[in-house]
Design an enzyme around this catalytic site. Structure first.
Site, short mmCIF file in Angstrom:
data_model
loop_
_atom_site.label_atom_id
_atom_site.label_comp_id
_atom_site.label_asym_id
_atom_site.label_seq_id
_atom_site.Cartn_x
_atom_site.Cartn_y
_atom_site.Cartn_z
N ASN A 272 -1.60 2.70 -0.96
CA ASN A 272 -1.33 1.36 -0.43
C ASN A 272 -1.02 1.41 1.07
O ASN A 272 -1.51 0.59 1.85
CB ASN A 272 -0.15 0.73 -1.15
CG ASN A 272 -0.47 0.32 -2.57
OD1 ASN A 272 -1.63 0.27 -2.97
ND2 ASN A 272 0.56 0.02 -3.35
N ARG B 99 -16.53 -6.49 -6.86
CA ARG B 99 -16.34 -5.05 -7.02
C ARG B 99 -16.79 -4.70 -8.42
O ARG B 99 -16.45 -5.38 -9.38
CB ARG B 99 -14.86 -4.65 -6.87
CG ARG B 99 -14.22 -5.00 -5.54
CD ARG B 99 -12.80 -4.46 -5.49
NE ARG B 99 -12.03 -5.05 -4.41
CZ ARG B 99 -12.04 -4.64 -3.16
NH1 ARG B 99 -12.81 -3.63 -2.82
NH2 ARG B 99 -11.30 -5.24 -2.24
N HIS C 294 -15.87 -14.40 -3.55
CA HIS C 294 -14.79 -13.78 -4.31
C HIS C 294 -14.66 -14.37 -5.71
O HIS C 294 -13.90 -13.85 -6.53
CB HIS C 294 -13.47 -13.94 -3.55
CG HIS C 294 -12.36 -13.08 -4.05
ND1 HIS C 294 -11.24 -13.60 -4.68
CD2 HIS C 294 -12.18 -11.73 -4.03
CE1 HIS C 294 -10.43 -12.62 -5.02
NE2 HIS C 294 -10.97 -11.47 -4.64
N TYR D 152 -5.85 -3.56 -15.08
CA TYR D 152 -5.51 -4.80 -14.37
C TYR D 152 -5.33 -5.91 -15.40
O TYR D 152 -6.14 -6.02 -16.33
CB TYR D 152 -6.64 -5.22 -13.42
CG TYR D 152 -6.75 -4.48 -12.12
CD1 TYR D 152 -6.32 -3.16 -11.98
CD2 TYR D 152 -7.33 -5.08 -11.03
CE1 TYR D 152 -6.45 -2.48 -10.78
CE2 TYR D 152 -7.48 -4.40 -9.81
CZ TYR D 152 -7.03 -3.10 -9.70
OH TYR D 152 -7.16 -2.43 -8.51
N ARG E 76 3.22 -11.21 -7.49
CA ARG E 76 3.30 -9.75 -7.52
C ARG E 76 3.60 -9.16 -6.15
O ARG E 76 4.42 -8.26 -6.01
CB ARG E 76 1.98 -9.16 -8.02
CG ARG E 76 2.00 -7.65 -8.17
CD ARG E 76 0.61 -7.09 -8.33
NE ARG E 76 -0.10 -7.02 -7.05
CZ ARG E 76 -1.41 -7.15 -6.91
NH1 ARG E 76 -2.16 -7.41 -7.96
NH2 ARG E 76 -1.97 -7.07 -5.72
#
Length: 796
Positions: free
Chosen positions: A141, A478, A541, A575, A671
């Site tokens: 990250n 993705r 997206h 996820y 989050r």
């Protein structure tokens, strides 16, 4: 007049907020927050049939945030402080300025998110190898944060943009923000290595898992390591000495290297007793080899040596004729933003492909080097990469902690990892021969990974081989290597090129997946798929798939999948995301309109019932929030529960403040970054913000509105950030089936609001505290796994 009234109201609200902030700073907040959260969690627990309550308990914040001194780890670097070097933060961390601000800083908020991930690595209740993974995730990250956010700040300062923020956002210039952020970054890196050295490595040793130094290896282990070096490593190495005939090699982004200070043994004038000057040597550690080299050991032991330490032990062999004065591993992080001039390129694909080459050699933004490095080596490298002293990070351990992720797969110790889990498969009704039959009868809602992603794969794959399907359209942002969805699309185009139209809108600018997406685009085109890249200047997206089928009754119908997550079968296992499969004409017609917008930039008069960015989502979202405020003012039931990855859009935050002031109870499950300041009396006292970091990455976006007693629930691909609302094509969709909407509100959102194990609650001063366990411990993700396993028909 209306405009003047609005401005006046905003000014009044600002004054009320400033006054409330001052009052809030002088009062004890925790007691009131605890009572509100206790009631809310009790209500949520009842919804999931769990007898818990909850409050607020303060936890000890990690030293990286509380300390944040802004100094480098060693005096050798600290002495070199330049005029632009950051000054660090006060010991109170981010809270030092919080009472002056209406909004939290996005970068500091992001650092607090990574802090919460680090807390999972420090948490002894997590399984050991999972804790190592959490530490590796914080490093990965942080890499991206430097490559994108820090690089952007530096670029804007260099370009002369240094205007201050608005006063209610802190009023800091870009340089002042960078100064503050630098202190936090250095403190965070110190906390990462403290976690590794004081907690994880001792715990690993207790479990007979050892990462050994060369000097610690037994004779048999050394022989094994040397054999690996001779056969695997040495053929890939290119040692370089830096002199006029050998300039400093181009170090690629995040490539691990060995730096050496060398002195030639024979050079120098005869009779001159002055030793020759030292030179710098560099060896790049091959990326093709594993960073952890397994070693033979006693039964029950797992021994490793880091690849760079093995290579470092053999450097004298590479630099014969030189005395090795010092050696140290280092790594350079570079600016990885893509700067495209789209209007001048022949195609977006060509432009992205060309710019990817530049990413590997962008300007350096960070130097990581082991803390044992000599000041001379640090200074030589810093000067070579043209970095300010604050951009040097000295590590108390191996450079690049993200490579420790491999330890999880290399150590075959199931008891040190999470138990295996596979989501439940969706079972068709007895009268349904296939998914299309099922969708004509009912919508399907899936909560991944608790519900298997296999149902989405079945939807795409069955459409590819079904001769009744005439058209397939899908977006790709993705995807995974060897994706069955990708295979299905190519096979559909190849096997039925004359009867089936296959269209894919693929986003080439999906950050750090650009290269793979270019490859997918080429292969899809070669297979006969119609490939489009969306609208110039907007990232695609949204997560959409649309099938057009001639059904057995002769009717032509549309079937759609709408999701919150990517079409990626790998990440779908860890996820959390929502999928909606539907044949509702009002939704599928709107999905078709979105595809026409993406391929022809054809704007529909309305995309209802969908909300589509950048056209209708932002105003639609504000209207939904305002509607709740009107309900509250009229005494009707009102409330908002919204789950997302990030909340940064100023207008949306202002709308939430206004709704709170109007009496709307608001629970936000965010989050990551959150600029909204909750719990301020008279402004945001009805807003509660929680973040959940656990086994699965929380990625779903769910928005629930009480709506005067006629609740509405929406899901979608968009966070409440400016980039999602205005710079991307996003889709937020309603869940119209009452039972499925009820599941979202009660089973899913209810569980997250009830969590008192992995939930952290955002405080008015910007800090996060854990929810107190006033009753039995409740972990939302564990509960959702239990429900999945209890409702499983037949295991996968």
């Amino acid at each position: 007049m209306n405009q003047e009234k609005t401005i006046s109201e905003k000014q009044g609200a600002a004054k009320r907020l400033d006054a409330a902030l001052q009052e809030s700073a002088e009062q004890e907040q925790s007691a009131g927050t605890a009572s509100r959260m206790g009631a809310k969690q009790a209500e949520a627990l009842a919804a999931v049939k769990t007898a818990n309550g909850a409050g607020v308990a303060h936890i000890h914040p990690a030293k990286s945030i509380a300390k944040a001194t802004g100094q480098t780890a060693k005096k050798a670097v600290a002495r070199k402080t330049a005029s632009r070097s950051p000054k660090g933060l006060a010991k109170t961390g981010f809270a030092a300025r919080a009472n002056e601000n209406r909004f939290f800083d996005r970068d500091e908020s992001w650092m607090l998110f990574n802090q919460r991930v680090l807390e999972e690595a420090e948490d002894a209740s997590n399984r050991l190898l999972e804790r190592v993974k959490f530490l590796a995730i914080t490093a990965s990250n942080l890499d991206e944060f430097f490559e994108i956010r820090v690089a952007s700040l530096l670029q804007r300062i260099e370009d002369g943009f240094n205007e201050p923020q608005r006063p209610d956002e802190g009023g800091l210039t870009l340089q002042e923000r960078l100064d503050r952020l630098s202190g936090v970054l250095h403190g965070f890196v110190e906390a990462q290595y403290a976690c590794l050295n004081r907690r994880l490595l001792p715990a690993l040793r207790a479990e007979k898992v050892h990462i050994l130094k060369w000097r610690e290896l037994s004779a048999s282990a050394r022989a094994h390591a040397l054999e690996f070096y001779e056969n695997e490593a040495d053929p890939l190495l290119t040692p370089v000495t830096i002199d006029p005939s050998h300039p400093f090699p181009r170090v690629l982004n995040k490539a691990l290297c060995l730096g050496l200070l060398l002195r030639h043994k024979r050079r120098g004038k005869v009779g001159d007793k002055t030793p020759p000057a030292s030179v710098l040597g560099v060896v790049t550690v091959p990326r093709a080899l594993p960073r952890l080299v397994p070693l033979p050991g006693a039964e029950g032991r797992s021994d490793f040596i880091l690849l760079h330490e093995l290579i470092e032990s053999q450097v004298e062999r590479m630099f014969r004729g030189y005395e090795v004065l010092a050696r140290s591993a280092f790594r350079v992080t570079r600016n990885s933003n893509l700067y495209l001039q789209e209007e001048e390129s022949r195609s977006v694909l060509e432009s992205v492909r060309a710019e990817l080459h530049n990413r590997r050699k962008g300007d350096a933004v960070r130097l990581e080097i082991e803390s044992t490095a000599t000041p001379e080596m640090v200074e030589r490298l810093r000067t070579n990469f043209e970095l300010d002293p604050w951009q040097v990070f000295l590590t108390d351990g191996p450079v690049n902690l993200s490579r420790l992720m491999n330890l999880h797969s290399e150590v075959a110790r199931p008891e040190l990892k999470y138990p295996g889990f596979k989501g439940r498969r969706y079972h068709l009704a007895p009268k349904s021969a296939n998914l299309f039959d099922e969708l004509r009868a009912r919508d399907i809602l899936l909560h991944h990974p608790f519900d298997s992603y296999g149902t989405v794969e079945d939807f795409i794959e069955s459409a590819a081989v079904d001769p009744a399907v005439m058209s397939m359209k899908q977006t790709l942002y993705r995807t995974s290597a060897d994706s069955p969805l990708f295979t299905a699309l190519t096979e559909a185009a190849q096997a039925a090129a004359q009867t089936k139209d296959v269209t894919v809108v693929i986003e080439l600018m999906a950050r750090f997946d650009e290269a793979s997406n270019i490859r997918w685009a080429r292969e899809l085109e070669d297979a006969g798929v119609g490939v489009f890249h969306g609208i110039l200047g907007l990232k695609t997206h949204c997560k959409l798939a649309l099938m057009v089928r001639r059904d057995p009754d002769g009717a032509v119908r549309r079937y759609a999948h709408l999701g919150t997550g990517n079409y990626n079968t790998v990440t779908a296992r860890f996820y959390t995301d929502i999928s909606l499969l539907t044949a509702r004409p009002e939704i599928t017609a709107a999905v078709q309109a979105v595809f026409r917008y993406l391929t022809a930039e054809s704007e529909a008069e309305a995309f209802a019932p969908l909300l589509v960015a950048p056209l209708t989502l932002a105003p639609g979202l504000l209207a939904l929030i305002a509607r709740e405020a009107e309900h509250a003012k009229a005494g009707r039931p009102a409330g908002i529960v919204a789950k997302m990855n990030a909340l940064l859009d100023r207008a949306t935050v202002e709308a939430l403040y206004a709704a709170s002031s109007a009496g709307v109870e608001i629970d936000l499950i965010v989050r990551g970054m959150c600029s909204l300041r909750p719990g301020v009396k008279g402004v945001s006292e009805r807003i509660r913000v929680r973040s959940i970091v656990g086994r699965f990455l929380e990625h779903s976006r769910i928005f629930s509105f009480v709506n005067g007693g006629a609740p509405e629930v929406l899901c979608g691909s968009a966070d409440w950030m400016p980039r999602n609302l205005f710079e991307r094509c996003e889709v937020v969709y309603p869940v119209l089936d009452p039972a499925l909407a009820g599941r979202l509100r009660k089973e899913i959102l209810g569980a997250y609001l009830a969590d008192n194990t992995k939930a952290r609650l955002l405080q008015p001063d910007g800090s996060y505290v854990r929810a107190a366990k006033n009753g039995a411990a409740f972990n939302a993700q564990d509960r959702l796994m239990e429900l999945s396993e209890a409702d499983r028909g037949d295991p996968q």
